[in-house]
Design an enzyme around this catalytic site. Structure first.
Site, mmCIF file in Angstrom:
data_model
loop_
_atom_site.group_PDB
_atom_site.id
_atom_site.type_symbol
_atom_site.label_atom_id
_atom_site.label_comp_id
_atom_site.label_asym_id
_atom_site.label_seq_id
_atom_site.Cartn_x
_atom_site.Cartn_y
_atom_site.Cartn_z
ATOM 1 N N ARG A 114 63.077 -1.541 0.532
ATOM 2 C CA ARG A 114 62.020 -0.725 1.138
ATOM 3 C C ARG A 114 61.815 -1.023 2.626
ATOM 4 O O ARG A 114 60.796 -0.681 3.206
ATOM 5 C CB ARG A 114 60.705 -0.973 0.405
ATOM 6 C CG ARG A 114 60.725 -0.695 -1.087
ATOM 7 C CD ARG A 114 59.347 -0.258 -1.566
ATOM 8 N NE ARG A 114 59.104 -0.428 -2.979
ATOM 9 C CZ ARG A 114 59.678 0.271 -3.951
ATOM 10 N NH1 ARG A 114 60.598 1.186 -3.652
ATOM 11 N NH2 ARG A 114 59.367 0.062 -5.219
ATOM 12 N N CYS B 117 51.594 7.039 -4.704
ATOM 13 C CA CYS B 117 52.947 6.675 -4.266
ATOM 14 C C CYS B 117 53.908 7.349 -5.226
ATOM 15 O O CYS B 117 53.530 7.725 -6.333
ATOM 16 C CB CYS B 117 53.137 5.158 -4.291
ATOM 17 S SG CYS B 117 54.644 4.633 -3.427
ATOM 18 N N LYS C 96 48.421 -6.066 3.020
ATOM 19 C CA LYS C 96 49.115 -6.443 1.793
ATOM 20 C C LYS C 96 50.478 -6.998 2.114
ATOM 21 O O LYS C 96 51.176 -6.362 2.909
ATOM 22 C CB LYS C 96 49.244 -5.187 0.929
ATOM 23 C CG LYS C 96 49.986 -5.390 -0.358
ATOM 24 C CD LYS C 96 50.149 -4.076 -1.064
ATOM 25 C CE LYS C 96 51.070 -4.303 -2.249
ATOM 26 N NZ LYS C 96 51.599 -3.114 -2.778
ATOM 27 N N TYR D 104 44.433 -9.532 -9.527
ATOM 28 C CA TYR D 104 44.641 -9.599 -10.978
ATOM 29 C C TYR D 104 43.765 -10.696 -11.595
ATOM 30 O O TYR D 104 43.641 -10.775 -12.803
ATOM 31 C CB TYR D 104 46.126 -9.848 -11.287
ATOM 32 C CG TYR D 104 47.011 -8.767 -10.700
ATOM 33 C CD1 TYR D 104 47.182 -7.551 -11.363
ATOM 34 C CD2 TYR D 104 47.626 -8.918 -9.456
ATOM 35 C CE1 TYR D 104 47.958 -6.534 -10.811
ATOM 36 C CE2 TYR D 104 48.405 -7.915 -8.894
ATOM 37 C CZ TYR D 104 48.563 -6.727 -9.575
ATOM 38 O OH TYR D 104 49.314 -5.713 -9.024
ATOM 39 N N LYS E 239 51.265 -2.701 5.182
ATOM 40 C CA LYS E 239 51.932 -3.139 3.958
ATOM 41 C C LYS E 239 53.333 -3.606 4.316
ATOM 42 O O LYS E 239 54.132 -2.853 4.863
ATOM 43 C CB LYS E 239 51.986 -1.971 2.966
ATOM 44 C CG LYS E 239 52.765 -2.303 1.704
ATOM 45 C CD LYS E 239 52.631 -1.225 0.657
ATOM 46 C CE LYS E 239 53.510 -1.526 -0.539
ATOM 47 N NZ LYS E 239 53.427 -0.498 -1.573
ATOM 48 N N SER F 129 50.957 -9.263 -6.970
ATOM 49 C CA SER F 129 51.483 -9.789 -8.228
ATOM 50 C C SER F 129 52.142 -11.161 -8.100
ATOM 51 O O SER F 129 51.879 -12.058 -8.892
ATOM 52 C CB SER F 129 52.462 -8.779 -8.837
ATOM 53 O OG SER F 129 53.506 -8.483 -7.926
HETATM 54 C C1 PBG Z 1 53.702 1.026 -4.853
HETATM 55 C C2 PBG Z 1 53.021 -0.289 -4.892
HETATM 56 C C3 PBG Z 1 53.577 -1.575 -4.972
HETATM 57 C C4 PBG Z 1 52.502 -2.454 -5.094
HETATM 58 C C5 PBG Z 1 51.347 -1.701 -5.040
HETATM 59 N N1 PBG Z 1 51.684 -0.365 -4.900
HETATM 60 C C6 PBG Z 1 54.986 -2.030 -5.043
HETATM 61 C C7 PBG Z 1 55.920 -1.839 -3.937
HETATM 62 O O1 PBG Z 1 55.591 -1.360 -2.858
HETATM 63 O O2 PBG Z 1 57.068 -2.175 -4.177
HETATM 64 C C8 PBG Z 1 52.611 -3.944 -5.266
HETATM 65 C C9 PBG Z 1 51.443 -4.604 -5.887
HETATM 66 C C10 PBG Z 1 51.671 -5.986 -6.372
HETATM 67 O O3 PBG Z 1 52.723 -6.617 -6.132
HETATM 68 O O4 PBG Z 1 50.770 -6.505 -7.022
HETATM 69 N N2 PBG Z 1 54.416 1.318 -3.710
#
Ligand code: PBG
Length: 330
Positions: free
Chosen positions: A217, A120, A248, A313, A195, A274
């Site tokens: 986003r 990314c 996700k 995690y 996602k 997260s």
């Molecule tokens: C990158 C990405 C993100 C996450 C994984 N790859 C953040 C986003 O899209 O803003 C999030 C992972 C997490 O919250 O643990 N694009």
């Protein structure tokens, strides 16, 4: 037959009976541990909103990966914080970028662990968006070129699998053909296929310093209410050559995992993101919940929904709990 002949409680009387009829279980084989790497030497910084999760410099990351592998976890996924960010995300595809160097170092010391790289641009762009900005918008087609370059540079460094998380249209095909053209036809793609634009990524953005500086986003990540659209996204990624497809976040999207399971035979991964981790940690720190049991139910829930792989995690703790025989047994 009904009660009193039928008594559902008969098979719940003790732990050994329950073990025999348990329908789903979490194995260490299912786990993928996300890790953050930063520039510098001999340092680590705890992410304040994610207790127990650190950004490591490469030397310390390698030590940590040794521990992760010794716990039996088969794979990690890497996220990088570059020295500098710019409009073109040059740190993402730099031969000597943070991820490329980290992959080389890990592959030298712990060659067997499966190193997955997140592909990314958001950690590498000065504005924090997942693609290149043109005329005030994230431009899809220019971004594809850079994503493909990034994936190839990861494979050149020794990455075992690449995981595009940007949500540009056509990126799986672009990455597949670039990898194949460079002789990396054996490198699988795990696509972040469904996602969603989610507030659950908040703590990650602190960890990766990747929050967008303007806007959000929602023009590229999915709208939370949609599930049929998720099936179309997954189908397209499979058509374009994805080997593993991901949903996700996890918790609020278990129905999407189930729908994916019912529609496709590809391995399905779910990302226990997260914010989901932080909520559990925060409540556990206050003594409001029993962390181990909560994590057990969450991860088992992913398996019940139909996931094969879980990015989490909690992976190190779970691997330890499974090893000592205390995961799901009280
Ligand atoms: C990158 C990405 C993100 C996450 C994984 N790859 C953040 C986003 O899209 O803003 C999030 C992972 C997490 O919250 O643990 N694009």
């Amino acid at each position: 037959m009904f009660f009193p002949e039928v008594r559902m409680r008969r098979l719940r009387r003790n732990e050994n009976l329950r073990r025999m009829v348990r329908e789903h279980r979490v194995s260490v084989d299912d786990l993928i541990y996300p890790m953050f790497v930063m520039p510098g030497k001999d340092k680590q910084q705890e992410i304040s909103s994610m207790p127990g999760i650190y950004r490591y410099t490469i030397d310390r990351l390698v030590r940590e990966v040794e521990e992760v592998y010794s716990l039996g976890i088969p794979a990690i996924i890497l996220f990088g914080i570059p020295e500098e960010k710019d409009e073109a995300a040059s740190g993402a595809y730099d031969e000597h970028g943070i991820i490329q160097e980290a992959v080389r170092a890990i592959k030298k010391e712990v060659p067997e662990i499966i190193v997955i790289t997140d592909v990314c641009l958001c950690e590498y762009t000065s504005h924090g968006h997942c693609g290149v900005i043109k005329d005030g918008e994230v431009n899809n087609d220019i971004t594809l070129e850079l994503l493909a370059q990034t994936a190839v540079s990861h494979a050149e460094a020794g990455a075992d699998m690449v995981a595009p998380s940007d949500m540009m249209d056509g990126r799986v095909a672009a990455i597949r053909s670039a990898l194949d053209a460079e002789g990396f036809e054996h490198v699988p793609i795990m696509s972040y296929a469904a996602k969603y634009a989610s507030a659950f990524y908040g703590p990650f953005r602190e960890a990766a310093e990747s929050a967008p500086k303007f806007g959000d986003r929602r023009s590229y990540q999915m709208d939370p209410p949609n599930v049929r659209e998720a099936i179309r996204e997954i189908e397209l990624d499979i058509e374009e050559g994805a080997d593993i497809v991901m949903v996700k976040p996890g918790l609020a999207y278990m129905d999407v995992v189930r729908a994916a399971r019912e529609n496709f035979d590809h391995p399905i991964a779910v990302y226990n993101v997260s914010g989901e981790y932080s909520m559990v940690k925060a409540a556990a720190e206050r003594g409001w919940i029993d962390e181990k049991r909560i994590v057990y139910e969450i991860l088992t829930g992913f398996k019940r929904a139909g996931a094969d792989l879980i990015l989490t995690y909690h992976a190190k703790d779970v691997a330890r709990w499974i090893k000592e025989g205390s995961f799901g047994r009280y």
